[in-house]
Design a protein around this motif. Structure first.
Motif, mmCIF file in Angstrom:
data_model
loop_
_atom_site.group_PDB
_atom_site.id
_atom_site.type_symbol
_atom_site.label_atom_id
_atom_site.label_comp_id
_atom_site.label_asym_id
_atom_site.label_seq_id
_atom_site.Cartn_x
_atom_site.Cartn_y
_atom_site.Cartn_z
ATOM 1 N N ILE A 108 -9.166 4.541 -7.561
ATOM 2 C CA ILE A 108 -8.820 3.377 -6.738
ATOM 3 C C ILE A 108 -8.118 2.327 -7.597
ATOM 4 C CG2 ILE A 108 -9.734 1.454 -5.387
ATOM 5 C CD1 ILE A 108 -9.790 4.041 -3.883
ATOM 6 N N ALA A 131 0.831 -1.203 0.000
ATOM 7 C CA ALA A 131 0.000 0.000 0.000
ATOM 8 C C ALA A 131 0.867 1.255 0.000
ATOM 9 C CB ALA A 131 -0.934 0.003 1.204
ATOM 10 N N MET A 178 -2.145 -4.793 -5.889
ATOM 11 C CA MET A 178 -3.149 -5.439 -5.051
ATOM 12 C C MET A 178 -4.502 -5.315 -5.736
ATOM 13 S SD MET A 178 -2.008 -3.742 -1.387
ATOM 14 C CE MET A 178 -3.088 -4.735 -0.347
ATOM 15 N N SER A 179 -5.451 -6.135 -5.299
ATOM 16 C CA SER A 179 -6.817 -5.950 -5.773
ATOM 17 C C SER A 179 -7.356 -4.644 -5.195
ATOM 18 C CB SER A 179 -7.706 -7.114 -5.341
ATOM 19 O OG SER A 179 -7.957 -7.054 -3.946
ATOM 20 N N ALA A 180 -8.343 -4.061 -5.845
ATOM 21 C CA ALA A 180 -8.882 -2.782 -5.387
ATOM 22 C C ALA A 180 -9.427 -2.873 -3.962
ATOM 23 C CB ALA A 180 -9.971 -2.305 -6.350
ATOM 24 N N THR A 181 -10.134 -3.964 -3.661
ATOM 25 C CA THR A 181 -10.724 -4.114 -2.330
ATOM 26 C C THR A 181 -9.653 -4.252 -1.255
ATOM 27 O OG1 THR A 181 -12.675 -5.180 -3.282
ATOM 28 C CG2 THR A 181 -12.293 -5.496 -0.926
ATOM 29 N N SER A 182 -8.679 -5.126 -1.510
ATOM 30 C CA SER A 182 -7.606 -5.334 -0.526
ATOM 31 C C SER A 182 -6.790 -4.069 -0.340
ATOM 32 C CB SER A 182 -6.688 -6.475 -0.975
ATOM 33 O OG SER A 182 -7.386 -7.689 -0.991
ATOM 34 N N PHE A 183 -6.532 -3.374 -1.455
ATOM 35 C CA PHE A 183 -5.754 -2.145 -1.361
ATOM 36 C C PHE A 183 -6.477 -1.091 -0.523
ATOM 37 C CE2 PHE A 183 -5.608 2.195 -3.003
ATOM 38 C CZ PHE A 183 -4.359 2.549 -2.520
ATOM 39 N N ALA A 184 -7.754 -0.855 -0.810
ATOM 40 C CA ALA A 184 -8.502 0.175 -0.096
ATOM 41 C C ALA A 184 -8.515 -0.112 1.404
ATOM 42 C CB ALA A 184 -9.924 0.259 -0.642
ATOM 43 N N ALA A 222 -4.484 0.905 -6.770
ATOM 44 C CA ALA A 222 -4.347 -0.532 -6.525
ATOM 45 C C ALA A 222 -3.301 -1.136 -7.449
ATOM 46 C CB ALA A 222 -5.695 -1.226 -6.720
#
Length: 266
Positions: free
Chosen positions: A181, A164, A190-196, A185
């Motif tokens: 996003i 991150a 990283m995937s967008a969800t994991s990154f956020a 990401a």
């Protein structure tokens, strides 16, 4: 909590420097090697990248990382010539911050702290480095610098994520870009969800909120410290619509950019 020893400096420590603190933009061939650190040291990375090895343990040097190095540590450091280091270094003979028995129990000769707005410390680090230790302002300045380091580290304790961080580094080096996003990401791989999720854990705010806040902080700094037209400052930070920039600035900072400039002290 990772900043226990630094906090103790503020509570009951005495700063006894062995040399004047330095604020240094490293030359391409810069390196630092100490077989046994004679005292304590604070190493703050304000920009750039490199590698630090403490007692054989390799650590990446990145913008925003601060290291509290302890006596006896074997230190080796190099920079990445493509990303020259800009660092602050202060070395101490004796801090008298922890009881001797507690010092003997510690096996790790360093603490690693993360400060996601390291550039905000640059002015204070410059003030410390420009003063003589005998100067009446020196002690107050260096204690304030340590206090801010501790405050930032406590706020972000345990949340540093190297993946991150790559997105955060990209933001800091291109604030004007219209970040999404998905873009961030990708920087983090990283995937967008994991990154956020990871980014929020690291900075205590969602990625786009972080971008906006940092833009407004930079706008405020430039309005106060430069004579650039406010419209130009807005454009340089990615806001082609000045009316929108003005509204956002007022909402975030509680005053218009024009009133901030009129009220600044030169």
């Amino acid at each position: 909590m990772p900043s226990t020893s630094l906090q103790s400096i503020l509570d009951r420590g005495k700063l006894e420097l062995t040399s004047a603190p330095i604020l240094y933009r490293c030359e391409p061939i810069w390196s630092w090697r100490v077989d046994s650190l004679p005292g304590h040291a604070i190493l703050l990375i304000l920009d750039g990248r490199g590698k630090l090895t403490v007692d054989g343990t390799p650590i990446d040097l990145r913008q925003g990382l601060c290291f509290f190095l302890k006596p006896g540590a074997k230190i080796e450091a190099q920079q990445n010539p493509s990303y020259p280091l800009f660092l602050f270094l202060a070395q101490f003979e004796n801090l008298n911050t922890v009881p001797k028995a507690q010092e003997e129990e510690e096996d790790i000769n360093y603490e690693s702290l993360f400060i996601h707005n390291a550039r905000n410390l640059e002015t204070l680090a410059e003030l410390v480095a420009s003063r003589e230790p005998q100067d009446a302002l020196f002690d107050d300045a260096i204690r304030m610098l340590i206090r801010l380091i501790v405050s930032e580290a406590n706020h972000n304790a345990g949340n540093f994520d190297p993946n991150a961080y790559e997105a955060l580094y990209a933001i800091e080096n291109d604030l004007a870009r219209k970040w999404t996003i998905a873009d961030l990401a990708a920087e983090a791989k990283m995937s967008a969800t994991s990154f956020a999720r990871s980014f929020k854990r690291m900075t205590s705010e969602p990625p786009i909120h972080y971008v906006i806040r940092r833009r407004m902080e930079e706008a405020k700094r430039k309005i106060q410290q430069s004579s650039l037209p406010i419209e130009e400052i807005a454009i340089n930070l990615g806001y082609d619509d000045f009316s929108f920039f003005r509204q956002l600035f007022q909402k975030r900072l509680g005053q218009t950019p024009e009133s901030l400039r009129v009220g600044r002290t030169i």
